[in-house]
Write a protein that holds these residues in place. Structure first.
Motif, PDB file in Angstrom:
ATOM      1  N   GLN A   1     -14.968   0.476  10.355  1.00  0.00           N
ATOM      2  CA  GLN A   1     -13.871   1.331  10.719  1.00  0.00           C
ATOM      3  C   GLN A   1     -13.703   1.470  12.270  1.00  0.00           C
ATOM      4  N   ILE A   2     -12.589   1.972  12.786  1.00  0.00           N
ATOM      5  CA  ILE A   2     -12.403   2.156  14.236  1.00  0.00           C
ATOM      6  C   ILE A   2     -11.864   3.441  14.538  1.00  0.00           C
ATOM      7  N   PRO A   3     -12.497   4.499  15.179  1.00  0.00           N
ATOM      8  CA  PRO A   3     -11.802   5.717  15.395  1.00  0.00           C
ATOM      9  C   PRO A   3     -10.513   5.630  16.101  1.00  0.00           C
ATOM     10  N   ALA A   4      -9.624   6.579  15.894  1.00  0.00           N
ATOM     11  CA  ALA A   4      -8.226   6.650  16.674  1.00  0.00           C
ATOM     12  C   ALA A   4      -8.587   6.477  18.267  1.00  0.00           C
ATOM     13  N   SER A   5      -9.331   7.141  18.616  1.00  0.00           N
ATOM     14  CA  SER A   5      -9.779   7.225  20.117  1.00  0.00           C
ATOM     15  C   SER A   5     -10.020   5.849  20.667  1.00  0.00           C
ATOM     16  N   GLU A   6     -10.787   5.072  19.656  1.00  0.00           N
ATOM     17  CA  GLU A   6     -11.240   3.803  20.451  1.00  0.00           C
ATOM     18  C   GLU A   6     -10.467   2.422  19.997  1.00  0.00           C
ATOM     19  N   PHE A   7      -9.311   2.690  19.388  1.00  0.00           N
ATOM     20  CA  PHE A   7      -8.766   1.500  18.651  1.00  0.00           C
ATOM     21  C   PHE A   7      -8.017   0.621  19.828  1.00  0.00           C
ATOM     22  N   THR A   8      -7.456   1.226  21.044  1.00  0.00           N
ATOM     23  CA  THR A   8      -6.787   0.327  21.781  1.00  0.00           C
ATOM     24  C   THR A   8      -7.941  -0.259  22.887  1.00  0.00           C
TER      25      THR A   8
ATOM     26  N   LEU B   1      -1.243  -8.196  12.736  1.00  0.00           N
ATOM     27  CA  LEU B   1      -1.733  -6.881  12.047  1.00  0.00           C
ATOM     28  C   LEU B   1      -3.095  -7.220  12.018  1.00  0.00           C
ATOM     29  N   GLY B   2      -3.895  -6.549  12.917  1.00  0.00           N
ATOM     30  CA  GLY B   2      -5.312  -6.620  12.774  1.00  0.00           C
ATOM     31  C   GLY B   2      -6.139  -5.648  12.178  1.00  0.00           C
ATOM     32  N   ALA B   3      -5.418  -4.672  11.611  1.00  0.00           N
ATOM     33  CA  ALA B   3      -6.320  -3.665  11.010  1.00  0.00           C
ATOM     34  C   ALA B   3      -5.266  -2.856   9.967  1.00  0.00           C
ATOM     35  N   VAL B   4      -5.703  -1.875   9.163  1.00  0.00           N
ATOM     36  CA  VAL B   4      -4.902  -1.033   8.588  1.00  0.00           C
ATOM     37  C   VAL B   4      -5.165   0.509   8.753  1.00  0.00           C
ATOM     38  N   ALA B   5      -4.290   1.254   8.668  1.00  0.00           N
ATOM     39  CA  ALA B   5      -4.450   2.604   8.934  1.00  0.00           C
ATOM     40  C   ALA B   5      -5.150   3.426   7.897  1.00  0.00           C
ATOM     41  N   GLN B   6      -6.264   3.930   8.150  1.00  0.00           N
ATOM     42  CA  GLN B   6      -6.868   4.859   7.047  1.00  0.00           C
ATOM     43  C   GLN B   6      -6.903   6.148   6.973  1.00  0.00           C
ATOM     44  N   THR B   7      -7.006   6.850   8.086  1.00  0.00           N
ATOM     45  CA  THR B   7      -6.950   8.086   8.082  1.00  0.00           C
ATOM     46  C   THR B   7      -5.843   8.663   9.343  1.00  0.00           C
TER      47      THR B   7
ATOM     48  N   TRP C   1       3.832  13.014  17.227  1.00  0.00           N
ATOM     49  CA  TRP C   1       3.113  11.725  17.401  1.00  0.00           C
ATOM     50  C   TRP C   1       2.269  11.332  16.445  1.00  0.00           C
ATOM     51  N   ILE C   2       1.498  10.069  16.346  1.00  0.00           N
ATOM     52  CA  ILE C   2       0.760   9.777  15.248  1.00  0.00           C
ATOM     53  C   ILE C   2      -0.117   8.784  15.849  1.00  0.00           C
ATOM     54  N   THR C   3      -1.403   8.873  15.429  1.00  0.00           N
ATOM     55  CA  THR C   3      -2.440   7.886  15.525  1.00  0.00           C
ATOM     56  C   THR C   3      -3.195   7.860  14.320  1.00  0.00           C
ATOM     57  N   ALA C   4      -4.194   6.988  14.270  1.00  0.00           N
ATOM     58  CA  ALA C   4      -4.814   6.735  13.084  1.00  0.00           C
ATOM     59  C   ALA C   4      -6.565   6.547  13.322  1.00  0.00           C
ATOM     60  N   ASP C   5      -7.543   6.686  12.300  1.00  0.00           N
ATOM     61  CA  ASP C   5      -8.747   5.788  12.468  1.00  0.00           C
ATOM     62  C   ASP C   5      -8.115   4.614  11.569  1.00  0.00           C
ATOM     63  N   MET C   6      -8.722   3.413  11.921  1.00  0.00           N
ATOM     64  CA  MET C   6      -8.235   2.183  11.355  1.00  0.00           C
ATOM     65  C   MET C   6      -9.527   1.453  10.787  1.00  0.00           C
ATOM     66  N   ALA C   7      -9.251   0.528   9.965  1.00  0.00           N
ATOM     67  CA  ALA C   7     -10.258  -0.229   9.197  1.00  0.00           C
ATOM     68  C   ALA C   7      -9.773  -1.689   9.316  1.00  0.00           C
ATOM     69  N   ALA C   8     -10.578  -2.624   9.609  1.00  0.00           N
ATOM     70  CA  ALA C   8     -10.460  -3.897   9.899  1.00  0.00           C
ATOM     71  C   ALA C   8     -11.536  -4.875   9.408  1.00  0.00           C
ATOM     72  N   ILE C   9     -11.035  -6.294   9.335  1.00  0.00           N
ATOM     73  CA  ILE C   9     -12.026  -7.134   8.704  1.00  0.00           C
ATOM     74  C   ILE C   9     -12.722  -8.160   9.936  1.00  0.00           C
ATOM     75  N   HIS C  10     -13.802  -8.390  10.098  1.00  0.00           N
ATOM     76  CA  HIS C  10     -14.552  -9.137  11.009  1.00  0.00           C
ATOM     77  C   HIS C  10     -13.974 -10.654  10.659  1.00  0.00           C
ATOM     78  N   PRO C  11     -13.443 -11.238  11.744  1.00  0.00           N
ATOM     79  CA  PRO C  11     -13.341 -12.860  11.512  1.00  0.00           C
ATOM     80  C   PRO C  11     -14.388 -13.602  10.715  1.00  0.00           C
ATOM     81  N   ASP C  12     -15.761 -13.264  10.932  1.00  0.00           N
ATOM     82  CA  ASP C  12     -16.693 -14.035  10.293  1.00  0.00           C
ATOM     83  C   ASP C  12     -16.940 -13.598   8.737  1.00  0.00           C
ATOM     84  N   CYS C  13     -16.197 -12.601   8.217  1.00  0.00           N
ATOM     85  CA  CYS C  13     -16.317 -12.372   6.824  1.00  0.00           C
ATOM     86  C   CYS C  13     -16.106 -13.597   6.081  1.00  0.00           C
TER      87      CYS C  13
END
Length: 384
Positions: A86-93, A131-137, A293-305
């Motif tokens: 997971q990636i917090p909204a404040s850290e995604f960019t 599309l490197g992640a999906v919005a979770q929260t 306005w809208i942001t979100a905590d994201m969830a992603a998959i690591h390329p080494d998965c």
């Protein structure tokens, strides 16, 4: 309230187990398609957080249905790279896209675009190039209000124009409520929304936020004077804008009726003030551009998965359908699946009415110029 905040808080009640279907997986894949697959998931939540309960239930359900195990690693754990994170909204960019697997092909096969908010997908693609992640929260910004106060004051419709917003504030004031509270940081967001909705983004970008100072013309001054008049009319809570979180907490411990913020602020207020409020929201009032306005905590998959399809299927379980609805209910928030509902009155309507834009013009160095009009005083010499 004193009892609720006493030394012996009531134990948290875990949400009941939920029987759900894994989106599209059971229809297209054989029984236990990932038996023996082991995934790791690094969470931004602590193990005892409410949202962590949903993660645990989802992981247990996923194993039961697919055979894959999901090891959950919590915020306090010193975990190394995980298959999912997971990636917090404040850290995604600020997160390197090279750490995020391209989910485009899997998302197209799953129909993810029909199960997510376009504004958030656009933010992800703009940052990653794919599309490197999906919005979770999701966190939806706008004007949040105490729905019980509105009901008791006979306010049945959300204001759309600035004049209607002033009418609502006057009604609240007559009934003895302080209409609007703000933290200093929220004053910045409120001022950007005010200019966006009153003069439009194009003029705002032309005159505001250049080289850490503002460039005024009469159009901008007139818009800011609307705010000053609003404050001088007695529509601001005493002592605001205040330092965070004192301003927003007045929603729980004072007689404030409205604030500018997000659904995440609502949850923080209830936790900080030991209250359980019935919330509503509407876009910041005005005639132009988006009032949210809208942001979100994201969830992603690591390329080494090693098994990205299994990891993606687990993400789909989290961000669509009943587990997403369960998370929304527990956190009092906004669903990542548009087919789900929010406990916040008006939130889904605000999302569907217009594509929310990011707040990206004002910076924290502009706190003082934004706070002054909301404070109700405005020095003639400081206009230019």
């Amino acid at each position: 309230v004193l009892t609720a905040c006493g030394a012996e808080p009531a134990p948290e009640t875990a949400p009941p187990p939920v029987e759900v279907e894994i989106p599209y997986v059971e229809e297209t894949l054989p029984q236990l398609p990932y038996e023996g697959v082991a995934l790791t998931f690094r969470s931004i939540w602590r193990e005892d957080d409410a949202q962590s309960q949903v993660l645990r239930q989802a992981a247990a359900f996923f194993e039961r249905k697919t055979g894959a195990t999901v090891e959950l690693r919590w915020l306090a754990d010193e975990a190394e790279t995980a298959d999912l994170f997971q990636i917090p909204a404040s850290e995604f960019t600020e997160t390197d896209p090279a750490q995020m697997l391209d989910l485009t092909e899997m998302s197209e096969k799953s129909g993810y675009s029909e199960k997510s908010h376009e504004a958030l997908r656009t933010q992800i693609v703009d940052h990653c190039g794919y599309l490197g992640a999906v919005a979770q929260t999701p966190y939806l910004g706008g004007v949040y209000y105490n729905a019980d106060i509105f009901t008791n004051c006979g306010i049945t419709e959300a204001p759309r124009s600035w004049a209607e917003f002033e009418d609502v504030a006057e009604t609240l004031r007559i009934y003895g409520w302080q209409p609007l509270t703000l933290d200093k940081e929220d004053a910045i967001a409120a001022m950007e929304l005010h200019l966006r909705r009153s003069i439009g983004r194009e003029l705002m970008l032309k005159y505001m936020g250049k080289k850490d100072h503002w460039h005024f013309d009469q159009t901008v001054v007139a818009a800011m004077e609307q705010v000053m008049i609003f404050a001088q009319s007695g529509y601001m809570t005493y002592g605001t804008p205040a330092d965070y979180p004192a301003g927003q907490n007045k929603m729980g411990i004072s007689n404030s009726a409205m604030m500018v913020g997000t659904n995440g602020d609502c949850a923080d207020i209830e936790e900080e003030t030991c209250t359980d409020l019935r919330w509503g929201m509407f876009p910041y009032p005005g005639e132009k551009e988006s009032g949210t306005w809208i942001t979100a905590d994201m969830a992603a998959i690591h390329p080494d998965c090693e098994n990205p399809q299994a990891a993606f299927d687990f993400l789909m379980l989290l961000v669509t359908g009943e587990f997403d609805q369960l998370r929304t209910n527990i956190s009092g928030g906004i669903p990542s699946d548009p087919a789900n509902t929010s406990p916040i009155a008006g939130a889904m309507e605000a999302l569907q009415a217009a594509q929310p834009q990011l707040l990206d013009v004002f910076g924290y160095k502009q706190t003082d110029p934004a706070v002054k009009p909301w404070s109700g005083w405005y020095d003639e010499e400081e206009r230019y």
